[in-house]
Scaffold this motif. Sequence first.
Motif, PDB file in Angstrom:
ATOM      1  N   PHE A 149       0.830  -1.200   0.000  1.00 47.84           N
ATOM      2  CA  PHE A 149       0.000   0.000   0.000  1.00 47.84           C
ATOM      3  C   PHE A 149       0.870   1.257   0.000  1.00 47.84           C
ATOM      4  O   PHE A 149       2.088   1.191   0.060  1.00 47.84           O
ATOM      5  CB  PHE A 149      -0.921   0.018   1.228  1.00 47.84           C
ATOM      6  CG  PHE A 149      -2.034  -0.999   1.189  1.00 47.84           C
ATOM      7  CD1 PHE A 149      -2.148  -1.944   0.177  1.00 47.84           C
ATOM      8  CD2 PHE A 149      -3.000  -1.020   2.193  1.00 47.84           C
ATOM      9  CE1 PHE A 149      -3.172  -2.882   0.150  1.00 47.84           C
ATOM     10  CE2 PHE A 149      -4.027  -1.944   2.184  1.00 47.84           C
ATOM     11  CZ  PHE A 149      -4.118  -2.877   1.156  1.00 47.84           C
ATOM     12  N   GLU A 178      -1.359   4.958   3.894  1.00 47.07           N
ATOM     13  CA  GLU A 178      -2.324   3.901   4.212  1.00 47.07           C
ATOM     14  C   GLU A 178      -1.728   2.915   5.215  1.00 47.07           C
ATOM     15  O   GLU A 178      -2.392   2.497   6.173  1.00 47.07           O
ATOM     16  CB  GLU A 178      -2.738   3.171   2.942  1.00 47.07           C
ATOM     17  CG  GLU A 178      -3.596   4.002   2.009  1.00 47.07           C
ATOM     18  CD  GLU A 178      -3.729   3.388   0.639  1.00 47.07           C
ATOM     19  OE1 GLU A 178      -4.736   3.651  -0.032  1.00 47.07           O
ATOM     20  OE2 GLU A 178      -2.815   2.621   0.224  1.00 47.07           O
ATOM     21  N   TRP A 218      -8.423  -2.771   0.854  1.00 48.49           N
ATOM     22  CA  TRP A 218      -8.128  -3.789  -0.154  1.00 48.49           C
ATOM     23  C   TRP A 218      -9.243  -3.886  -1.190  1.00 48.49           C
ATOM     24  O   TRP A 218      -8.970  -3.867  -2.396  1.00 48.49           O
ATOM     25  CB  TRP A 218      -7.910  -5.139   0.515  1.00 48.49           C
ATOM     26  CG  TRP A 218      -7.570  -6.227  -0.467  1.00 48.49           C
ATOM     27  CD1 TRP A 218      -8.435  -7.017  -1.175  1.00 48.49           C
ATOM     28  CD2 TRP A 218      -6.248  -6.615  -0.871  1.00 48.49           C
ATOM     29  NE1 TRP A 218      -7.748  -7.875  -1.997  1.00 48.49           N
ATOM     30  CE2 TRP A 218      -6.399  -7.653  -1.826  1.00 48.49           C
ATOM     31  CE3 TRP A 218      -4.965  -6.197  -0.524  1.00 48.49           C
ATOM     32  CZ2 TRP A 218      -5.309  -8.276  -2.427  1.00 48.49           C
ATOM     33  CZ3 TRP A 218      -3.881  -6.830  -1.123  1.00 48.49           C
ATOM     34  CH2 TRP A 218      -4.061  -7.847  -2.060  1.00 48.49           C
ATOM     35  N   LYS A 259      -9.399  -0.734  -3.440  1.00 46.14           N
ATOM     36  CA  LYS A 259      -8.331  -0.717  -4.430  1.00 46.14           C
ATOM     37  C   LYS A 259      -8.611  -1.723  -5.550  1.00 46.14           C
ATOM     38  O   LYS A 259      -8.445  -1.420  -6.740  1.00 46.14           O
ATOM     39  CB  LYS A 259      -6.994  -1.044  -3.755  1.00 46.14           C
ATOM     40  CG  LYS A 259      -6.411   0.085  -2.906  1.00 46.14           C
ATOM     41  CD  LYS A 259      -5.218  -0.425  -2.109  1.00 46.14           C
ATOM     42  CE  LYS A 259      -4.498   0.676  -1.371  1.00 46.14           C
ATOM     43  NZ  LYS A 259      -3.640   1.506  -2.248  1.00 46.14           N
ATOM     44  N   LEU A 305      -0.594  -1.655  -6.153  1.00 45.90           N
ATOM     45  CA  LEU A 305      -1.555  -1.161  -5.160  1.00 45.90           C
ATOM     46  C   LEU A 305      -1.119   0.160  -4.533  1.00 45.90           C
ATOM     47  O   LEU A 305      -1.935   0.874  -3.948  1.00 45.90           O
ATOM     48  CB  LEU A 305      -1.762  -2.216  -4.069  1.00 45.90           C
ATOM     49  CG  LEU A 305      -2.472  -3.503  -4.512  1.00 45.90           C
ATOM     50  CD1 LEU A 305      -2.427  -4.540  -3.395  1.00 45.90           C
ATOM     51  CD2 LEU A 305      -3.916  -3.213  -4.899  1.00 45.90           C
ATOM     52  N   LEU A 344      -2.372   3.836  -6.217  1.00 44.10           N
ATOM     53  CA  LEU A 344      -3.642   4.483  -5.896  1.00 44.10           C
ATOM     54  C   LEU A 344      -3.792   4.506  -4.390  1.00 44.10           C
ATOM     55  O   LEU A 344      -3.291   3.638  -3.689  1.00 44.10           O
ATOM     56  CB  LEU A 344      -4.832   3.773  -6.549  1.00 44.10           C
ATOM     57  CG  LEU A 344      -5.206   2.365  -6.109  1.00 44.10           C
ATOM     58  CD1 LEU A 344      -6.652   2.059  -6.503  1.00 44.10           C
ATOM     59  CD2 LEU A 344      -4.307   1.328  -6.762  1.00 44.10           C
ATOM     60  N   SER A 345      -4.476   5.527  -3.908  1.00 45.81           N
ATOM     61  CA  SER A 345      -4.629   5.709  -2.475  1.00 45.81           C
ATOM     62  C   SER A 345      -6.098   5.957  -2.146  1.00 45.81           C
ATOM     63  O   SER A 345      -6.788   6.696  -2.856  1.00 45.81           O
ATOM     64  CB  SER A 345      -3.774   6.891  -2.002  1.00 45.81           C
ATOM     65  OG  SER A 345      -3.892   7.067  -0.606  1.00 45.81           O
ATOM     66  N   LEU A 365     -11.460   8.056  -3.161  1.00 43.36           N
ATOM     67  CA  LEU A 365     -10.263   7.815  -3.953  1.00 43.36           C
ATOM     68  C   LEU A 365      -9.433   9.093  -3.950  1.00 43.36           C
ATOM     69  O   LEU A 365      -9.851  10.122  -4.481  1.00 43.36           O
ATOM     70  CB  LEU A 365     -10.657   7.422  -5.382  1.00 43.36           C
ATOM     71  CG  LEU A 365      -9.510   7.082  -6.345  1.00 43.36           C
ATOM     72  CD1 LEU A 365      -8.705   5.891  -5.832  1.00 43.36           C
ATOM     73  CD2 LEU A 365     -10.049   6.799  -7.738  1.00 43.36           C
ATOM     74  N   LEU A 414      -4.930   8.275  -8.016  1.00 42.71           N
ATOM     75  CA  LEU A 414      -4.862   7.210  -9.007  1.00 42.71           C
ATOM     76  C   LEU A 414      -3.863   7.676 -10.056  1.00 42.71           C
ATOM     77  O   LEU A 414      -4.158   8.569 -10.849  1.00 42.71           O
ATOM     78  CB  LEU A 414      -6.235   6.933  -9.640  1.00 42.71           C
ATOM     79  CG  LEU A 414      -6.256   5.861 -10.742  1.00 42.71           C
ATOM     80  CD1 LEU A 414      -5.689   4.545 -10.237  1.00 42.71           C
ATOM     81  CD2 LEU A 414      -7.663   5.663 -11.275  1.00 42.71           C
TER      82      LEU A 414
END
Length: 211
Positions: A111, A115, A135, A138, A153, A156-157, A167, A170
């Motif tokens: 991550f 995160e 999870w 994502k 993974l 993107l956060s 989101l 990305l």
Amino acid sequence: MHAQTLAKLAEHLRDDEIHVWCLDYRPQHGRTPLLSVLAAYLGTGAERVALTMGEHGRPALAFAHDQSLGFNWSHSGSHALIAIGRHVTPGIDVEQVRERPRAVAIAERFFSTGEAAGLAGLPPAERTLAFLELWTAKEAVLKALGRGIAFGLDRLSVAASAGRLTLQLLEGDDVGAWQLHRLDVGPALVAALAWRGGPRRIRLGRLASAD
């Protein structure tokens, strides 16, 4: 829900909706439940539904079918979710709730830094649900993007608070163009739905078990 009812609802799928179906699932079912649901929306028999696989393994309808119909599905344990919409490419993911003792270690490896730090700062009793929320969110976004976790993974956060998913990043895309939602599908499951495009109404339903 009976097949006739499913077909009736499928017939009235609006362009501003996404239908999400919850159903019981067993590995021996294979893709049969998915094909049956798609058949209802296509107005044909399940045996006539043909799928193709994208470059990154995402299934799609073969060109002989209505290309305005987008779908995605996910299964975990004895449960499955199917998302269907018109002129949209939904991504959906579901995970069965069970203890994840390596949640922080996995987050630190895969991550984003923020995160992982957020998970590490939570009381141990809260980490499993928090990890699964991140999870599934994502996964849903990456599936809507047409990519698997090989995309990364950490590229993107997601922020999760008060039952809402946001989101935040990305890579290579505008997060403002995306919709991301947590799905309430029962206390034993965590699920998320994502798509690129404007807001839509999510209609959640349950299908009778197919044994």
